[in-house]
Enzyme design. Structure first.
Site, PDB file in Angstrom:
ATOM      1  CG  LEU A  34      12.115  23.360  35.899  1.00  0.00           C
ATOM      2  CD1 LEU A  34      13.301  24.101  35.305  1.00  0.00           C
ATOM      3  CD2 LEU A  34      12.061  21.943  35.335  1.00  0.00           C
ATOM      4  N   GLY A  35      11.478  23.306  40.484  1.00  0.00           N
ATOM      5  CA  GLY A  35      11.999  23.053  41.827  1.00  0.00           C
ATOM      6  C   GLY A  35      11.700  24.224  42.745  1.00  0.00           C
ATOM      7  CG  MET A  36       8.996  24.909  44.824  1.00  0.00           C
ATOM      8  SD  MET A  36       7.379  24.842  45.587  1.00  0.00           S
ATOM      9  CE  MET A  36       7.376  26.145  46.770  1.00  0.00           C
ATOM     10  N   GLY A  37      13.625  25.870  45.770  1.00  0.00           N
ATOM     11  CA  GLY A  37      14.810  25.935  46.624  1.00  0.00           C
ATOM     12  C   GLY A  37      14.558  26.847  47.807  1.00  0.00           C
ATOM     13  CE1 TYR A  39      18.112  34.177  50.228  1.00  0.00           C
ATOM     14  CE2 TYR A  39      19.342  32.112  50.302  1.00  0.00           C
ATOM     15  CZ  TYR A  39      19.099  33.388  50.795  1.00  0.00           C
ATOM     16  OH  TYR A  39      19.819  33.856  51.858  1.00  0.00           O
ATOM     17  N   GLY A  40      14.438  30.507  45.981  1.00  0.00           N
ATOM     18  CA  GLY A  40      13.599  30.761  44.815  1.00  0.00           C
ATOM     19  C   GLY A  40      12.724  29.593  44.406  1.00  0.00           C
ATOM     20  CE  LYS A  57      17.022  29.896  41.358  1.00  0.00           C
ATOM     21  NZ  LYS A  57      18.396  29.458  41.379  1.00  0.00           N
ATOM     22  CG  ASP A 152      25.054  24.076  45.324  1.00  0.00           C
ATOM     23  OD1 ASP A 152      25.408  23.066  45.966  1.00  0.00           O
ATOM     24  OD2 ASP A 152      23.858  24.388  45.136  1.00  0.00           O
TER      25      ASP A 152
HETATM   26  N1  ATP Z   1      18.931  27.037  33.361  1.00  0.00           N
HETATM   27  C1  ATP Z   1      18.465  25.836  33.638  1.00  0.00           C
HETATM   28  N2  ATP Z   1      18.308  24.921  32.669  1.00  0.00           N
HETATM   29  C2  ATP Z   1      17.809  23.690  32.945  1.00  0.00           C
HETATM   30  N3  ATP Z   1      17.408  23.282  34.173  1.00  0.00           N
HETATM   31  C3  ATP Z   1      17.547  24.166  35.187  1.00  0.00           C
HETATM   32  C4  ATP Z   1      18.086  25.476  34.985  1.00  0.00           C
HETATM   33  N4  ATP Z   1      18.094  26.117  36.172  1.00  0.00           N
HETATM   34  C5  ATP Z   1      17.602  25.251  37.089  1.00  0.00           C
HETATM   35  N5  ATP Z   1      17.264  24.085  36.505  1.00  0.00           N
HETATM   36  C6  ATP Z   1      16.661  22.897  37.153  1.00  0.00           C
HETATM   37  O1  ATP Z   1      15.581  23.362  37.937  1.00  0.00           O
HETATM   38  C7  ATP Z   1      15.512  22.681  39.176  1.00  0.00           C
HETATM   39  C8  ATP Z   1      15.443  23.681  40.289  1.00  0.00           C
HETATM   40  O2  ATP Z   1      16.550  24.539  40.199  1.00  0.00           O
HETATM   41  P1  ATP Z   1      17.018  25.521  41.336  1.00  0.00           P
HETATM   42  O3  ATP Z   1      18.129  26.337  40.801  1.00  0.00           O
HETATM   43  O4  ATP Z   1      15.854  26.216  41.925  1.00  0.00           O
HETATM   44  O5  ATP Z   1      17.667  24.538  42.361  1.00  0.00           O
HETATM   45  P2  ATP Z   1      17.128  23.848  43.650  1.00  0.00           P
HETATM   46  O6  ATP Z   1      18.135  22.777  43.886  1.00  0.00           O
HETATM   47  O7  ATP Z   1      15.689  23.437  43.550  1.00  0.00           O
HETATM   48  O8  ATP Z   1      17.208  24.990  44.719  1.00  0.00           O
HETATM   49  P3  ATP Z   1      18.417  25.715  45.433  1.00  0.00           P
HETATM   50  O9  ATP Z   1      18.268  27.154  44.998  1.00  0.00           O
HETATM   51  O10 ATP Z   1      18.164  25.515  46.900  1.00  0.00           O
HETATM   52  O11 ATP Z   1      19.699  25.079  44.943  1.00  0.00           O
HETATM   53  C9  ATP Z   1      16.735  21.770  39.240  1.00  0.00           C
HETATM   54  O12 ATP Z   1      16.288  20.459  38.962  1.00  0.00           O
HETATM   55  C10 ATP Z   1      17.624  22.234  38.117  1.00  0.00           C
HETATM   56  O13 ATP Z   1      18.238  21.135  37.493  1.00  0.00           O
END
Ligand code: ATP
Length: 266
Positions: A34-37, A39-40, A57, A152
């Site tokens: 879904l994404g690479m932030g 930290y995770g 995560k 955030d």
């Molecule tokens: N519990 C969840 N349910 C649905 N979608 C989620 C959930 N948690 C995260 N996401 C989605 O997954 C993606 C990645 O999430 P993440 O929390 O890793 O945020 P990020 O913006 O990629 O990283 P960062 O940790 O730097 O904010 C985002 O598009 C977010 O909308």
């Protein structure tokens, strides 16, 4: 410069995400990244025990070696647990294996405000924006009552599901007592620093920005000249003055309840 290059190389080598189909902890089958932030790495995964799709995560390998990385990951799960009865993803599991540290949480299947505005061209007028703000302030007030600051509250982190709002991504959330968290990169943008300060006002500031995103969704530019939001947006004077206070341009609000009271009196 060399350090940055080295960090980038380490991330590419060590923080490669798992591929679809990979089984973690003999239980979670990766579906997609879904994404690479910072930290995770966040995945959609199938929980073989419950047959449900969940969000998994993973702490990046490079961060798992640092105390700050481990601490922030543990705190994210702690905070999700502390907020179990609130509109946030349910914490399902935390575990560690030889590969990394993981948090399994509920998948919130809905639309983020980023999707709604930029993908679906949804628009919001003043009345609708205020209604959404009131609901979010209610949620945020409960976080603050527990001494938690989200830090955030942006359009990609607020999801609408069945007409209800749910806040996700507690990666930066912290307790009011975590004062040391305030040390941030001095190169950071001043707006970012205001959102990251460990105080209630940071979340109110973020919600002020969130409201501007909603209001701009129905804005049609009248001229090529770039003007301030106060000149561009056609909103009532009382709402403008509330937004100015949320954005700390005038005497800031110090609680979500005070913002709600002010909004209700418009
Ligand atoms: N519990 C969840 N349910 C649905 N979608 C989620 C959930 N948690 C995260 N996401 C989605 O997954 C993606 C990645 O999430 P993440 O929390 O890793 O945020 P990020 O913006 O990629 O990283 P960062 O940790 O730097 O904010 C985002 O598009 C977010 O909308």
């Amino acid at each position: 410069m060399i350090t940055e290059l080295w960090k980038g190389l380490q991330r590419t080598l060590w923080d490669r995400p798992f591929k679809a189909g990979h089984l973690i902890h003999e239980r979670y089958r990766i579906q997609e990244v879904l994404g690479m932030g910072s930290y995770g790495i966040t995945y959609l995964a199938l929980d073989r025990h419950t047959e449900e799709i969940i969000v998994l995560k993973q702490l990046r390998h490079t961060k798992a070696k640092t105390t700050a990385g481990l601490f922030s990951f543990q705190r994210e799960s702690q905070i999700l647990e502390a907020l179990q009865h609130h509109p946030v993803p349910k914490l399902l599991n935390t575990f560690q294996d030889e590969q990394s540290h993981f948090i399994a949480m509920e998948w919130i299947k809905g639309e983020t405000f980023e999707d709604l505005i930029f993908r679906d061209n949804q628009t919001y007028n003043e009345k609708e924006t205020i209604a959404i703000l009131l609901e979010l302030l209610n949620i945020t007030e409960h976080f603050h009552e527990k001494g938690i600051i989200h830090r955030d509250l942006r359009i990609p982190n607020i999801i609408q599901r069945d007409n209800k709002l749910i806040v996700i991504d507690f990666g930066l959330a912290c307790y009011l007592l975590d004062k040391h968290e305030e040390i941030e990169d001095s190169n950071d943008h001043p707006e970012k620093l205001r959102m990251r300060a460990v105080k209630v006002e940071s979340d109110l500031f973020a919600l002020g920005h969130f409201a501007l995103f909603l209001l701009y969704s129905s804005y049609v530019p009248q001229s090529k000249k770039e003007l301030s939001w106060e000149e561009e947006l056609e909103i009532s004077l009382p709402f403008k003055s509330i937004l100015r206070r949320m954005l700390q341009l005038d005497e800031p609000f110090h609680s979500a309840i005070d913002v709600q009271k002010a909004l209700r009196s418009i």
